[in-house]
Design a protein around this motif. Structure first.
Motif, PDB file in Angstrom:
ATOM      1  N   ALA A 253       0.603  -1.252   0.019  1.00 24.13           N
ATOM      2  CA  ALA A 253       0.176  -0.115   0.082  1.00 24.13           C
ATOM      3  C   ALA A 253       0.830   1.348  -0.157  1.00 24.13           C
ATOM      4  O   ALA A 253       0.249   2.457  -0.125  1.00 24.13           O
ATOM      5  N   SER A 254       2.099   1.213   0.019  1.00 22.51           N
ATOM      6  CA  SER A 254       2.981   2.345   0.178  1.00 22.51           C
ATOM      7  C   SER A 254       4.336   2.103  -0.276  1.00 22.51           C
ATOM      8  O   SER A 254       4.677   1.041  -0.572  1.00 22.51           O
ATOM      9  N   GLU A 255       5.248   3.173  -0.044  1.00 21.78           N
ATOM     10  CA  GLU A 255       6.685   2.876  -0.614  1.00 21.78           C
ATOM     11  C   GLU A 255       7.506   2.550   0.751  1.00 21.78           C
ATOM     12  O   GLU A 255       8.690   2.512   0.578  1.00 21.78           O
ATOM     13  N   PHE A 256       6.836   2.173   1.882  1.00 18.03           N
ATOM     14  CA  PHE A 256       7.500   1.718   3.017  1.00 18.03           C
ATOM     15  C   PHE A 256       7.763   0.375   3.007  1.00 18.03           C
ATOM     16  O   PHE A 256       6.837  -0.395   2.730  1.00 18.03           O
ATOM     17  N   ASP A 257       8.700  -0.216   3.812  1.00 19.32           N
ATOM     18  CA  ASP A 257       9.098  -1.787   3.806  1.00 19.32           C
ATOM     19  C   ASP A 257       8.410  -2.175   5.024  1.00 19.32           C
ATOM     20  O   ASP A 257       8.245  -3.415   5.188  1.00 19.32           O
ATOM     21  N   THR A 258       8.176  -1.280   6.212  1.00 24.46           N
ATOM     22  CA  THR A 258       7.560  -1.976   7.603  1.00 24.46           C
ATOM     23  C   THR A 258       6.315  -1.222   7.683  1.00 24.46           C
ATOM     24  O   THR A 258       5.946   0.077   7.476  1.00 24.46           O
ATOM     25  N   LEU A 259       5.278  -1.846   8.697  1.00 23.86           N
ATOM     26  CA  LEU A 259       4.125  -1.345   8.941  1.00 23.86           C
ATOM     27  C   LEU A 259       4.303  -0.291  10.069  1.00 23.86           C
ATOM     28  O   LEU A 259       3.536   0.770   9.904  1.00 23.86           O
ATOM     29  N   ASP A 260       5.449  -0.360  10.867  1.00 20.10           N
ATOM     30  CA  ASP A 260       5.742   0.839  11.704  1.00 20.10           C
ATOM     31  C   ASP A 260       6.041   2.086  11.042  1.00 20.10           C
ATOM     32  O   ASP A 260       5.584   3.172  11.312  1.00 20.10           O
TER      33      ASP A 260
END
Length: 466
Positions: A253-260
């Motif tokens: 859902a995003s460009e991030f690797d982790t949920l945090d």
């Protein structure tokens, strides 16, 4: 030409103008020329009829009337400029004396901008909401994102809350199927409230192939507002499945690797949005305080025109797009017509006062609008109107609305000056630094003043130019 000004009240003056007859010569010549092109007299070529013949055949009075009608706007404008009046709207002109070959006297009553004294506004203090982001706010934002990535899969069971059903609809009024009351293959999430009232209860418990009939008031279309008998048939029931809240979802859902990391970004976005809301709130409350400090008389005619414009826009544009009339709108709002009229008058007065005060501040603070500021404002207005910047710019230029846009930007800058001088604290008692959000909120305030509280800006510009 001689002119004198009599102040009737703080927003209206009477001009008395005396015009020596020789100053009507150009208009008299133009009147004879115009009549020459319109009439035919035997023995004379068209356009070559002598003035004395026109006087004999059609009367000197007709010529004088044509000449005076041609000359009045010029003499009125000269008198306004000579008196350095800032007029609003069209004048009420009365010819008090017209003697052939002697004189033309007339009066013109017209609304003018009132003289406004801007007091010291540095002592203004307002309170705004504190920017506080709870963990629940972040969780809600992430959950909304999760909802956007939900998938559906058909199930062979009765429909439940949250399911996505595919339905066919047929609406009847007084036993007749409406031409625009039939729809097939409509996707609907049970419980979303996006369709007709009563449809949730009708489809819950139905399996694919099942149908039900219920009564509901139509929201739009040819029979908007009428009670209708609606038949709904379920052709498919699908279960919504949400992705797991984990690192895989963050990567999806995003460009991030982790949920945090995704949650941290969501918190930052919420803070930015709340800071912007805080800046907008500060501007609105500072404006309210400023208006309380200034005595602003409102021209009656301008107020009447503004109220009429607001009602027209509501009835013929906003409500029309929703398939409502004023009576239905008032019923939904739970207001009487008297309450609506009182609110409209209050809003119109505030809009006019806002424009007058901010315009006076523009002059007092000697604020100018540069091309970059105008372009940025034009881009925002184009976006809010649903037009491309080029289309909006072309419409603005063709409609002679550039001065109006310049005025909107200048008023936004004027309000920003007052906000900067004011003391703004949040509900925790902390002084709020609005520098980071000031520019964006200034543009937002300019847009809002153009579209809502200061709708009179457009009307005022048009009337002044008329």
């Amino acid at each position: 030409m001689k002119s004198a000004v009599e102040t009737l009240n703080p927003t209206r003056v009477r001009l008395t103008v005396e015009v020596p007859f020789e100053e009507l010569k150009d208009s008299l010549d133009a009147a004879y020329k115009k009549i020459n092109q319109q009439v035919t007299v035997k023995g004379f070529r068209k356009g070559k009829i002598p003035a004395r013949v026109i006087d004999q055949r059609f009367g000197r009075g007709a010529v004088l009337e044509e000449a005076v009608n041609d000359a009045l706007p010029k003499f009125y404008t000269e008198a306004v400029n000579e008196a350095e009046l800032n007029v609003l709207g069209q004048p009420e002109v009365d010819i008090t004396e017209l003697k052939d070959n002697e004189t033309l006297n007339f009066t013109a009553e017209v609304d003018v901008r009132p003289t406004i004294e801007i007091p010291d506004y540095s002592g203004i203090e307002v309170e705004v909401d504190a920017v506080e982001i709870a963990d629940e706010d972040v969780d809600k934002a992430v959950e909304e994102l999760r909802e956007r990535f939900a998938s559906t899969s058909p199930v062979e069971r009765a429909a439940e809350d949250g399911d996505v059903v595919t339905i066919d609809l047929e609406a009847k009024v007084e036993g007749e199927v409406l031409e625009d009351g039939v729809a097939s293959g409509v996707s609907y999430t049970i419980g979303s409230g996006e369709l007709l009232e009563g449809i949730d209860d009708a489809v819950k418990g139905l399996e694919a192939g099942g149908e039900a009939t219920f009564t509901s008031e139509l929201k739009g279309g040819s029979a908007a507002g009428k009670e209708s008998e609606v038949t709904v048939k379920v052709t498919q029931v699908a279960k919504r499945e949400l992705p797991e809240l984990d690192d895989d979802f963050a990567q999806l859902a995003s460009e991030f690797d982790t949920l945090d990391e995704l949650k941290a970004d969501s918190r930052k976005r919420l803070e930015t949005a709340r800071q912007f809301d805080q800046a907008t709130q500060a501007q609105e409350r500072v404006l309210e305080k400023l208006l309380e400090l200034v005595e602003v008389p409102v021209p009656e005619k301008l107020l009447e025109d503004e109220i009429r414009t607001r009602k027209h826009n509501l009835e013929h544009h906003q409500l029309g797009q929703m398939g409502l009339d004023l009576a239905k709108y008032l019923e939904i709002q739970g207001k009487t017509e008297e309450e609506f009229d009182a609110e409209t008058k209050e809003q119109a007065e505030k809009g006019i006062k806002t424009q007058f005060v901010l315009d006076e501040l523009v002059n007092k603070e000697k604020l100018n609008v540069n091309q970059e500021e105008l372009t940025e404002h034009l881009m925002r207005r184009a976006q809010s109107s649903g037009m491309s910047p080029d289309q909006f710019a072309q419409a603005v230029v063709e409609g002679g609305q550039v001065p109006m846009l310049v005025g909107e930007v200048a008023r936004g800058k004027a309000l920003a000056v007052v906000v900067e001088a004011a003391t703004v604290k949040d509900t925790n008692g902390e002084v709020v630094d609005l520098d980071d959000e000031d520019e964006a909120a200034e543009g937002e305030q300019a847009d809002a003043s153009a579209e809502a509280d200061a709708e009179s800006a457009k009307a005022d510009e048009e009337k002044s130019e008329a």
